[in-house]
Every structure is written in structure tokens, then in C-alpha cells.
Design an enzyme around this catalytic site. Structure first.
Site, PDB file in Angstrom:
ATOM      1  N   SER A 165       0.844  -1.200   0.000  1.00 21.44           N
ATOM      2  CA  SER A 165       0.000   0.000   0.000  1.00 21.44           C
ATOM      3  C   SER A 165       0.876   1.245   0.000  1.00 21.44           C
ATOM      4  O   SER A 165       2.023   1.205   0.469  1.00 21.44           O
ATOM      5  CB  SER A 165      -0.894   0.006   1.251  1.00 21.44           C
ATOM      6  OG  SER A 165      -1.554   1.244   1.403  1.00 21.44           O
ATOM      7  N   TYR A 179      -1.442  -0.024  10.599  1.00 19.55           N
ATOM      8  CA  TYR A 179      -1.657  -0.491   9.229  1.00 19.55           C
ATOM      9  C   TYR A 179      -0.480  -0.086   8.352  1.00 19.55           C
ATOM     10  O   TYR A 179       0.032  -0.892   7.563  1.00 19.55           O
ATOM     11  CB  TYR A 179      -2.954   0.107   8.689  1.00 19.55           C
ATOM     12  CG  TYR A 179      -3.235  -0.217   7.246  1.00 19.55           C
ATOM     13  CD1 TYR A 179      -3.708  -1.467   6.868  1.00 19.55           C
ATOM     14  CD2 TYR A 179      -3.037   0.740   6.241  1.00 19.55           C
ATOM     15  CE1 TYR A 179      -3.968  -1.767   5.533  1.00 19.55           C
ATOM     16  CE2 TYR A 179      -3.291   0.456   4.912  1.00 19.55           C
ATOM     17  CZ  TYR A 179      -3.760  -0.801   4.563  1.00 19.55           C
ATOM     18  OH  TYR A 179      -4.014  -1.088   3.236  1.00 19.55           O
TER      19      TYR A 179
END
Length: 274
Positions: A165, A179
Site C-alpha cells: 500500500s 496499518y
């Protein structure tokens, strides 16, 4: 049919990006092993793949549980004989009400003229807030990679695609430090494993995705005000989120044999991170 006669295993394939990747690979000729923890949705994806004339083995698997992952690959071997392509897509994403509040605070801070101050995000994290991102996002990626290599190294062929990501290569997800750290670990694991196994003709790469119009982001947009949506789109030069199919096409390319990419972290993100 770039993936004719290949067997691809895609995790987190019941919806969103995983589903799009599985369907795109089936369209290019691959047979599929797909897994998720959402049985009904997974069964529907399997039917779509079979309608395309490809074989599909759907399996419920929690990739954070090493024994379940080992069993999944054993069954894949029994059904298809091997695995040529692994897509480590399964992940937790920050979409709880608390995550959404932090996201809105972050986006407003970087897109509107407000006094500089601490956002108070990291100091307010609980142990649970930090630890919950590691089991699926990092440990699951490792467990699946380890099992896939038991096929790929002996056969001297394989393609592993990790879904990372922009959160792991930038401060784009300041609203979710756990995250972000987990996705950075996926990017780093991609590079170290790539060097480890390249000599066995196994290519390992990662896609560091920007915003994707999948159910979690659709849920966020459904709750967001027009101002909050504007803050998000202002951060993306293209002014929109990416479609799952746009990311899936890159996964298909990395699964094919027409490239010289090893250990790369490629980030399609609409200019969100340049």
C-alpha cells in the site's frame, strides 16, 4: 491468454481487489485457488470463474493461522498438482468508526489551512490498535509465501505478488500507524524474499496500492460529508480512486512472463504519492 496452463492462488478473493484479480487471471487462462473467510461471497466468485471455463477451488482460510494455510496449499497441490502464482491480497483495512474519524482528521489537516499541531493519533493508540494489523497483513503474507515456495523452488518457477500500500511507502495513512507499519513490512519482505529466491526463477514483487474503490472505501464514502470527500480527492491528482480492475491488470502483468521485474514495489495511486 497470458496465464494459460498456470495455477494461481489468490487470498482475500471474495470481494474487492482480490475478486478483481482472480477474475482477471481466469480471463487470461489461469485455473484458480481462491480463499477468504466469507464463504457465501467466495462461492459466488468461484461460480463466475467456472462460468469462464476455468477450474476453481474455493476454500475458507484464515491466512493468519499457519495450519490453515498449510492445509490450503496441500489441497491446492492435490487438486492441481502445483501452484505457479501467489497473490497475497488478504488484509485487514482501517474502516472502523474510530479509523474513519482519524482518517477525516488527517485529511482535513493536510488539505486545509489550520494551525500546525499534533494530530494525537499515535499517542492515543492502544496495544490492540497496534497489534491487530500484523496477524493477517504480515504474518499471513509470510505463511502463504512460505508454503508457495515449497512448490515454486523445486519446479524452478513461480510468481509472487504481494499487495502492499501507499501507506507502507509514505505518510499517506498517518491516520493508521499500525496499518502503515504492517504494509511497510510487506514491502520489505517482498525485497528480501525476492533476493532469496530469484536464483530459483521465482519472481517476487509488490503492488503498493493507492485508494481503491472497494467495499471498505465505499463504506467510508457513504458516511463522509461532501467536504470530507473533497479533502480526499484534493489529495489525488487524478481526482478519483482507482478501480479494482485497474490494479488487477498490473497483477496479471506481474504474473506473466514478459517482464524483468524482481523485488520491485510498484505503486499505482493516481499521483497520490509521487
Amino acid at each position: 491468454m497470458k496465464l494459460q496452463d498456470k495455477v494461481a492462488l489468490v487470498t482475500g478473493a471474495a470481494q474487492g481487489l482480490g475478486k478483481a484479480i482472480a477474475l482477471a487471471m481466469a480471463k487470461e487462462g489461469a485455473d484458480l485457488v481462491i480463499c477468504d473467510i466469507q464463504n457465501d461471497e467466495l462461492a459466488r466468485v468461484a461460480k463466475e470463474i467456472e462460468t469462464m471455463g476455468r477450474q476453481c477451488l474455493p476454500m475458507r482460510c484464515d491466512v493468519s493461522a499457519s495450519p490453515e494455510v498449510a492445509q490450503m496449499f496441500t489441497r491446492a497441490g492435490e487438486r492441481f498438482g502445483t501452484v505457479h502464482i501467489l497473490v497475497n491480497n488478504a488484509a485487514r483495512v482501517p474502516n472502523s468508526p474510530t479509523d474513519e474519524a482519524r482518517r477525516n482528521r488527517h485529511y482535513a489537516y493536510v488539505t486545509t489551512p489550520v494551525p500546525r499541531q499534533s494530530l494525537g493519533i499515535t499517542s492515543g493508540l492502544s496495544d490492540e490498535d497496534w497489534l491487530k494489523w500484523w496477524d493477517v497483513n504480515v504474518h499471513g503474507t509470510f505463511y502463504c509465501t512460505r508454503e508457495a515456495l515449497k512448490f515454486m523452488e523445486p519446479q524452478q518457477y513461480g510468481k509472487i505478488i504481494n499487495i502492499a500500500s501507499v501507506a507502507g511507502i509514505s505518510a499517506a495513512s498517518t491516520h493508521s500507524p499500525g496499518y502503515s507499519a504492517g504494509k511497510a513490512a510487506v514491502a520489505s519482505l517482498t525485497k528480501t524474499v525476492a533476493l532469496d529466491v530469484a536464483g530459483a526463477n521465482v519472481y517476487v514483487n509488490a503492488i503498493a496500492c493507492g485508494g481503491i474503490l472497494t467495499p471498505p472505501f465505499e463504506q467510508y464514502l457513504a458516511h463522509a460529508t461532501e467536504e470530507q470527500k473533497a479533502n480526499l480527492y484534493q489529495m489525488i491528482p487524478l481526482g478519483r480512486l482507482g478501480r479494482p480492475e485497474e490494479y488487477a491488470s498490473l497483477a496479471v502483468y506481474l504474473a506473466g512472463d514478459d517482464h524483468y521485474l524482481v523485488g520491485q514495489v510498484i505503486s499505482p495511486n493516481g499521483g497520490f504519492v509521487i
